[in-house]
Design a protein around this motif. Structure first.
Motif, PDB file in Angstrom:
ATOM      1  N   GLU A  50       0.832  -1.209   0.000  1.00 40.73           N
ATOM      2  CA  GLU A  50       0.000   0.000   0.000  1.00 40.73           C
ATOM      3  C   GLU A  50       0.867   1.260   0.000  1.00 40.73           C
ATOM      4  OE1 GLU A  50      -3.814   0.159   2.120  1.00 40.73           O
ATOM      5  OE2 GLU A  50      -2.913   1.777   3.287  1.00 40.73           O
ATOM      6  N   LYS A  51       1.908   1.278   0.802  1.00 40.23           N
ATOM      7  CA  LYS A  51       2.798   2.438   0.829  1.00 40.23           C
ATOM      8  C   LYS A  51       3.431   2.672  -0.537  1.00 40.23           C
ATOM      9  CE  LYS A  51       3.942   2.031   5.750  1.00 40.23           C
ATOM     10  NZ  LYS A  51       5.011   1.684   6.725  1.00 40.23           N
ATOM     11  N   VAL A  54       0.733   4.129  -2.894  1.00 38.62           N
ATOM     12  CA  VAL A  54       0.450   5.526  -2.564  1.00 38.62           C
ATOM     13  C   VAL A  54       1.600   6.420  -3.011  1.00 38.62           C
ATOM     14  CG1 VAL A  54       0.139   7.156  -0.664  1.00 38.62           C
ATOM     15  CG2 VAL A  54      -1.107   4.982  -0.657  1.00 38.62           C
ATOM     16  N   VAL A  58       0.546   9.223  -5.840  1.00 36.93           N
ATOM     17  CA  VAL A  58       0.487  10.631  -5.468  1.00 36.93           C
ATOM     18  C   VAL A  58       1.243  11.500  -6.460  1.00 36.93           C
ATOM     19  CG1 VAL A  58       2.535  10.761  -3.984  1.00 36.93           C
ATOM     20  CG2 VAL A  58       0.510  12.137  -3.446  1.00 36.93           C
ATOM     21  N   PHE A  66      -6.982   9.773  -0.685  1.00 34.18           N
ATOM     22  CA  PHE A  66      -6.832   8.318  -0.687  1.00 34.18           C
ATOM     23  C   PHE A  66      -7.796   7.677   0.296  1.00 34.18           C
ATOM     24  CE2 PHE A  66      -2.808   9.560  -2.513  1.00 34.18           C
ATOM     25  CZ  PHE A  66      -2.493   8.525  -3.395  1.00 34.18           C
ATOM     26  N   THR A  68      -7.945   3.906   1.643  1.00 32.18           N
ATOM     27  CA  THR A  68      -7.118   2.710   1.572  1.00 32.18           C
ATOM     28  C   THR A  68      -7.505   1.717   2.667  1.00 32.18           C
ATOM     29  OG1 THR A  68      -5.428   3.610   3.054  1.00 32.18           O
ATOM     30  CG2 THR A  68      -5.192   4.102   0.714  1.00 32.18           C
TER      31      THR A  68
END
Length: 264
Positions: A50-51, A54, A58, A66, A68
């Motif tokens: 996920e990081k 993102v 972005v 977001f 999430t």
């Protein structure tokens, strides 16, 4: 906004993160699993994926918000919002089962404009964008054309918490089993919806899902010619947390069974 170009960039980002997840699956240690809630599991793979998503998304739209699953970021955009599930099918992943996917949707002023579902182990990239068609690995896809529920293969998911509706859901499953060729439960709603979009499944239904589970896949189904409804036939499937995806032909039959067995 060039949605086609933007979608191609999202596809590249999904593929990059998919490579990370695939690599981690080879040596994954089940001891690294955390429990968020009853039967609700998460691992460092979900969080790191996920990081990564993102961090790359972005860059495409800096002022986008977001939504999430793992809440590694929490922000709301005025116009654009990404809705992402970094690993839909975490339980499958943890147990070494091969069906799990990345799900990425972009909403503009509350409406979907991009949907990407990457089924990692088969290397299948499902994508769609506003003004375009629905695609599987760049080949246009369509929902099935089966006209009778008795001819169909239907996907579903089983409740893993909030069991107060379990008895009604079992009644629903029982009649669905008798009404179609078969029911399948593969453990990834994003994948189920992508399979409806390309005609492998003729329909899919499940309740208690979140926006990140269904946002991208639902848009794929719509763009491929299918319908997305809640169990009462309305269009508020995210708000109601119940989704019925069909090829647009078997809606009446499926809704009748739901009205009889599940709806109040």
């Amino acid at each position: 906004m060039n949605y086609e170009l933007l979608c191609s960039k999202v596809v590249a980002i999904a593929r990059l993160t998919g490579n990370f997840i695939r690599k981690e699956s080879m040596n994954f240690d089940a001891a690294a699993v955390e429990i968020k809630g009853l039967n609700d599991l998460v691992s460092y793979v979900d969080k790191n994926a996920e990081k990564q998503l993102v961090r790359n998304l972005v860059k495409l739209i800096p002022d986008a918000g977001f939504i999430t699953e793992e809440e590694t970021i929490n922000s709301t955009g005025k116009v654009f919002n990404w809705i992402i599930d970094p690993l839909d099918g975490t339980t499958n992943f943890i147990h070494g089962l091969p069906t799990y996917a990345i799900s990425i949707a972009l909403y503009e002023e509350g409406q979907p404009v991009i949907g990407v579902v990457y089924e990692i182990n088969r290397g299948e990239m499902f994508s769609t964008y506003k003004g375009g068609a629905a695609y599987l690995n760049n080949k246009e896809i369509f929902v099935s054309k089966r006209t009778s529920l008795s001819e169909t293969l239907i996907a579903t998911g089983f409740p893993y918490y909030q069991f107060d509706k379990q008895e009604a859901y079992m009644q629903l499953l029982s009649e669905m089993m008798r009404s179609c060729h078969g029911l399948r439960r593969i453990g990834s709603a994003a994948t189920d919806l992508a399979y409806v979009a390309c005609g492998r499944f003729d329909g899919f239904f499940e309740y208690n899902l979140n926006s990140w589970d269904v946002a991208a896949g639902a848009y794929l189904v719509q763009q491929a010619g299918g319908n997305i409804l809640n169990f009462s036939g309305g269009d508020e499937f995210i708000q109601q947390r119940e989704i019925l995806a069909t090829n647009g032909i078997i809606d009446v039959e499926m809704l009748a069974i739901m009205a009889k067995n599940f709806n109040d």
